[in-house]
Write an enzyme that holds these catalytic residues in place. Structure first.
Site, PDB file in Angstrom:
ATOM      1  N   GLU A 213       0.820  -1.198   0.000  1.00 43.53           N
ATOM      2  CA  GLU A 213       0.000   0.000   0.000  1.00 43.53           C
ATOM      3  C   GLU A 213       0.855   1.251   0.000  1.00 43.53           C
ATOM      4  OE1 GLU A 213      -3.797  -1.873   2.369  1.00 43.53           O
ATOM      5  OE2 GLU A 213      -2.297  -0.826   3.513  1.00 43.53           O
TER       6      GLU A 213
ATOM      7  N   CYS B   5       3.415   8.475   1.320  1.00 36.02           N
ATOM      8  CA  CYS B   5       3.979   7.467   2.220  1.00 36.02           C
ATOM      9  C   CYS B   5       4.157   6.176   1.423  1.00 36.02           C
ATOM     10  CB  CYS B   5       3.038   7.280   3.397  1.00 36.02           C
ATOM     11  SG  CYS B   5       3.574   6.006   4.535  1.00 36.02           S
TER      12      CYS B   5
ATOM     13  N   CYS C 223       6.782  -7.425   6.606  1.00 37.91           N
ATOM     14  CA  CYS C 223       7.969  -6.997   7.353  1.00 37.91           C
ATOM     15  C   CYS C 223       8.358  -8.120   8.295  1.00 37.91           C
ATOM     16  CB  CYS C 223       7.682  -5.724   8.144  1.00 37.91           C
ATOM     17  SG  CYS C 223       9.139  -5.136   9.053  1.00 37.91           S
TER      18      CYS C 223
ATOM     19  N   CYS D 217       7.023  -6.125  15.071  1.00 35.57           N
ATOM     20  CA  CYS D 217       6.737  -5.256  16.212  1.00 35.57           C
ATOM     21  C   CYS D 217       5.330  -5.579  16.722  1.00 35.57           C
ATOM     22  CB  CYS D 217       6.836  -3.787  15.815  1.00 35.57           C
ATOM     23  SG  CYS D 217       8.494  -3.344  15.272  1.00 35.57           S
TER      24      CYS D 217
ATOM     25  N   CYS E 165       2.134  -3.590  15.343  1.00 38.66           N
ATOM     26  CA  CYS E 165       2.088  -3.205  13.923  1.00 38.66           C
ATOM     27  C   CYS E 165       1.407  -4.268  13.075  1.00 38.66           C
ATOM     28  CB  CYS E 165       3.508  -2.961  13.422  1.00 38.66           C
ATOM     29  SG  CYS E 165       3.589  -2.639  11.652  1.00 38.66           S
TER      30      CYS E 165
ATOM     31  N   GLY F 117       6.997  -2.251   5.654  1.00 36.99           N
ATOM     32  CA  GLY F 117       8.359  -2.754   5.559  1.00 36.99           C
ATOM     33  C   GLY F 117       9.400  -1.903   6.245  1.00 36.99           C
ATOM     34  N   GLU F 118      10.586  -2.477   6.355  1.00 32.63           N
ATOM     35  CA  GLU F 118      11.725  -1.794   6.978  1.00 32.63           C
ATOM     36  C   GLU F 118      12.690  -1.393   5.863  1.00 32.63           C
ATOM     37  OE1 GLU F 118      12.946  -0.500   9.927  1.00 32.63           O
ATOM     38  OE2 GLU F 118      14.550  -0.026   8.531  1.00 32.63           O
TER      39      GLU F 118
ATOM     40  N   SER G  29      12.145   6.172   7.570  1.00 27.87           N
ATOM     41  CA  SER G  29      11.778   5.780   8.936  1.00 27.87           C
ATOM     42  C   SER G  29      12.325   4.386   9.199  1.00 27.87           C
ATOM     43  CB  SER G  29      10.252   5.786   9.073  1.00 27.87           C
ATOM     44  OG  SER G  29       9.873   5.268  10.330  1.00 27.87           O
TER      45      SER G  29
ATOM     46  N   SER H 164      12.004   4.913  14.993  1.00 25.83           N
ATOM     47  CA  SER H 164      10.883   4.448  15.805  1.00 25.83           C
ATOM     48  C   SER H 164      11.412   4.011  17.166  1.00 25.83           C
ATOM     49  CB  SER H 164      10.205   3.261  15.107  1.00 25.83           C
ATOM     50  OG  SER H 164       9.643   3.708  13.899  1.00 25.83           O
ATOM     51  N   LEU H 165      11.064   4.756  18.190  1.00 26.80           N
ATOM     52  CA  LEU H 165      11.630   4.505  19.525  1.00 26.80           C
ATOM     53  C   LEU H 165      10.654   3.698  20.389  1.00 26.80           C
ATOM     54  CD1 LEU H 165      14.386   5.304  20.492  1.00 26.80           C
ATOM     55  CD2 LEU H 165      13.428   7.420  21.406  1.00 26.80           C
ATOM     56  N   HIS H 166       9.518   4.253  20.681  1.00 27.07           N
ATOM     57  CA  HIS H 166       8.375   3.554  21.296  1.00 27.07           C
ATOM     58  C   HIS H 166       8.532   3.063  22.723  1.00 27.07           C
ATOM     59  CE1 HIS H 166       7.024   3.956  17.294  1.00 27.07           C
ATOM     60  NE2 HIS H 166       7.474   2.828  16.819  1.00 27.07           N
TER      61      HIS H 166
ATOM     62  N   ASN I  55      -2.931   3.200  16.276  1.00 28.76           N
ATOM     63  CA  ASN I  55      -4.049   2.898  15.386  1.00 28.76           C
ATOM     64  C   ASN I  55      -4.391   1.418  15.486  1.00 28.76           C
ATOM     65  OD1 ASN I  55      -4.390   5.509  14.147  1.00 28.76           O
ATOM     66  ND2 ASN I  55      -2.396   5.141  13.215  1.00 28.76           N
TER      67      ASN I  55
ATOM     68  N   CYS J  77      -0.955   5.054  10.043  1.00 27.40           N
ATOM     69  CA  CYS J  77       0.295   4.347  10.347  1.00 27.40           C
ATOM     70  C   CYS J  77       0.010   3.027  11.022  1.00 27.40           C
ATOM     71  CB  CYS J  77       1.134   5.109  11.363  1.00 27.40           C
ATOM     72  SG  CYS J  77       1.443   6.755  10.948  1.00 27.40           S
TER      73      CYS J  77
HETATM   74  N1  SAH Z   1       9.621  -0.085   9.491  1.00 34.16           N
HETATM   75  C1  SAH Z   1       9.795   1.307   9.656  1.00 34.16           C
HETATM   76  C2  SAH Z   1       8.873   2.132   8.775  1.00 34.16           C
HETATM   77  C3  SAH Z   1       7.465   1.643   8.625  1.00 34.16           C
HETATM   78  S1  SAH Z   1       6.452   1.726  10.049  1.00 34.16           S
HETATM   79  C4  SAH Z   1       9.644   1.695  11.114  1.00 34.16           C
HETATM   80  O1  SAH Z   1       9.240   0.854  11.908  1.00 34.16           O
HETATM   81  O2  SAH Z   1       9.985   2.817  11.450  1.00 34.16           O
HETATM   82  C5  SAH Z   1       6.097   3.484  10.138  1.00 34.16           C
HETATM   83  C6  SAH Z   1       5.720   3.976  11.526  1.00 34.16           C
HETATM   84  O3  SAH Z   1       4.398   3.493  11.894  1.00 34.16           O
HETATM   85  C7  SAH Z   1       6.659   3.489  12.626  1.00 34.16           C
HETATM   86  O4  SAH Z   1       7.017   4.527  13.490  1.00 34.16           O
HETATM   87  C8  SAH Z   1       5.806   2.476  13.322  1.00 34.16           C
HETATM   88  O5  SAH Z   1       6.237   2.262  14.621  1.00 34.16           O
HETATM   89  C9  SAH Z   1       4.436   3.084  13.235  1.00 34.16           C
HETATM   90  N2  SAH Z   1       3.369   2.146  13.547  1.00 34.16           N
HETATM   91  C10 SAH Z   1       3.369   0.815  13.378  1.00 34.16           C
HETATM   92  N3  SAH Z   1       2.199   0.281  13.794  1.00 34.16           N
HETATM   93  C11 SAH Z   1       1.446   1.302  14.250  1.00 34.16           C
HETATM   94  C12 SAH Z   1       0.113   1.397  14.759  1.00 34.16           C
HETATM   95  N4  SAH Z   1      -0.658   0.332  14.864  1.00 34.16           N
HETATM   96  N5  SAH Z   1      -0.345   2.614  15.093  1.00 34.16           N
HETATM   97  C13 SAH Z   1       0.426   3.706  14.934  1.00 34.16           C
HETATM   98  N6  SAH Z   1       1.660   3.687  14.427  1.00 34.16           N
HETATM   99  C14 SAH Z   1       2.185   2.499  14.082  1.00 34.16           C
HETATM  100 FE1  SF4 Z   2       8.194  -3.583  10.502  1.00 37.12          FE
HETATM  101 FE2  SF4 Z   2       8.097  -0.970  11.083  1.00 37.12          FE
HETATM  102 FE3  SF4 Z   2       5.934  -2.563  11.430  1.00 37.12          FE
HETATM  103 FE4  SF4 Z   2       8.033  -2.838  13.043  1.00 37.12          FE
HETATM  104  S1  SF4 Z   2       6.717  -1.019  12.850  1.00 37.12           S
HETATM  105  S2  SF4 Z   2       6.886  -4.498  12.056  1.00 37.12           S
HETATM  106  S3  SF4 Z   2       9.710  -2.430  11.648  1.00 37.12           S
HETATM  107  S4  SF4 Z   2       6.901  -2.038   9.485  1.00 37.12           S
END
Ligand code: SAH
Ligand code: SF4
Length: 360
Positions: free
Chosen positions: A91, A104, A111, A115, A118, A164-165, A196, A218-220, A295, A338
């Site tokens: 997408e 985007c 991926c 995480c 995600c 994806g990463e 990212s 992405s720190l989290h 989300n 996201c």
């Molecule tokens: N893989 C890379 C880029 C794609 S994810 C990364 O992880 O940075 C893009 C962003 O969306 C990241 O910051 C990720 O942590 C965030 N993200 C993933 N799942 C999410 C969700 N369910 N709600 C909000 N943000 C999310």
């Molecule tokens: Fe992959 Fe980024 Fe999703 Fe983590 S947040 S699973 S690195 S796409």
């Protein structure tokens, strides 16, 4: 199969044409046709000699991934589902805002990094996208948006924040980035193209050397224990190493800060105590924060933090003089926000532990 010219960056295109005895300016001319004019029919490229046009039409093609589906959100966000073959779809999302339009882009089908919060990660990993599939997203979006443009459709910014990463598909991502930056192609400034990453430390160092663009990390979580749980990649590249890589990146970065993304999960990583820990953690990295309200997607156990918790968290960071934006959730009525991007991916390789062994 015919070679796809969208797979060639400027260097490769020049090499290909030189092999046919053509001068370097031909490559620049061809790039302007492909990317600036969005042309894929060689016959229409009128300032290129007819013999060369015929030869190109025989040998190569210009093909972006096909669109399977388009959705338009109530807030103007558009989502396209792109067919990348063998049962896989990825997408891309266009987000119009006053004075700018952000595309985007996805870099992998699925991926591997799994995480916990995600949706893409939950799909598993299928494969890396090719250069044509990455730059082809920009090509398509330009084409589609230009066609039925109403008002604000210009793509002024690109973020590699889709599925994806990006740094685990390094070479293809960098070739696509070079086309985004190339004056003969999209001519975007390095500050307006953002990668990212979940924090693939050696690849951050390579990107700094080979093609520095704006960086979002992405720190989290404010500590390794929680980050290990939310982002398994942390076991390979823990926070101390990641933050050191951020500092190194800034030596060459087009912006003088790293953007830290932080998804706020109710009761998991959103307390005032954790906000304070975070402030201490990032003390030595010039940064801005982007707080992302979680989300939700089907089957997740996490919940979005309450607005009061989000505001409290933001205030702690701001009191420490950190610039903070809270991301407005866009396009969630069409699951384009996201972390909601899931396309339809056939996981080929099984579960994550296995994938992590492959991370460089
Ligand atoms: N893989 C890379 C880029 C794609 S994810 C990364 O992880 O940075 C893009 C962003 O969306 C990241 O910051 C990720 O942590 C965030 N993200 C993933 N799942 C999410 C969700 N369910 N709600 C909000 N943000 C999310
Ligand atoms: Fe992959 Fe980024 Fe999703 Fe983590 S947040 S699973 S690195 S796409």
């Amino acid at each position: 199969m015919q070679q796809n010219l969208l797979d060639f960056d400027a260097h490769a295109l020049a090499g290909y044409l030189a092999g046919m005895g053509e001068k370097p300016f031909r490559a620049r001319q061809l790039m302007r046709w492909i990317y600036k004019a969005g042309e894929r029919d060689f016959a229409a490229m009128t300032d290129i000699a007819a013999a060369l046009r015929d030869k190109l039409a025989q040998d190569v093609c210009i093909a972006a991934p096909g669109i399977m589906h388009e959705e338009l959100s109530g807030d103007g966000t558009r989502k396209w589902l792109l067919n990348v073959g063998t049962g896989n779809a990825v997408e891309m999302v266009f987000i119009p805002e006053a004075g700018r339009g952000t595309l985007c882009v996805s870099t992998q089908a699925g991926c591997a990094l799994d995480c916990a919060f995600c949706s893409t990660g939950k799909q598993g990993f299928n494969r890396n996208l090719g250069v044509a599939e990455i730059i082809g997203q920009l090509w398509w979006a330009n084409h589609q948006l230009g066609k039925d443009a109403d008002e604000n459709w210009q793509i002024s910014n690109v973020v590699l924040m889709g599925m994806g990463e990006p740094l685990l598909n390094f070479d293809n991502t960098v070739s696509a980035l070079r086309l985004m930056l190339d004056d003969q192609a999209y001519g975007l400034s390095r500050r307006r193209v953002t990668v990212s990453t979940s924090g693939i430390v050696p690849a951050m160092d390579r990107l700094r050397e080979e093609c520095p663009v704006a960086m979002a990390v992405s720190l989290h979580a404010p500590d390794d224990k929680l980050r290990d749980m939310l982002m398994p990649v942390n076991r390979k590249y823990p926070l101390k190493e990641l933050l050191a890589a951020c500092r190194r990146y800034l030596e060459h970065a087009p912006r003088d800060f790293i953007t830290f993304e932080y998804v706020l999960l109710d009761g998991v990583n959103d307390s005032v105590l954790q906000a304070n820990e975070l402030v201490r953690l990032v003390r030595e990295v010039p940064c801005k924060f982007n707080l992302i309200p979680f989300n939700p997607f089907p089957q997740t156990l996490y919940r979005r933090s309450r607005p009061e918790a989000i505001n409290r968290f933001r205030d702690v960071l701001m009191e420490a003089d950190i610039v903070v934006t809270t991301r407005k959730t866009r396009g969630d009525d069409i699951a384009a926000a996201c972390g909601q991007l899931s396309g339809s991916v056939q996981d080929k390789t099984g579960r994550t532990v296995q994938h992590l062994a492959e991370v460089p």
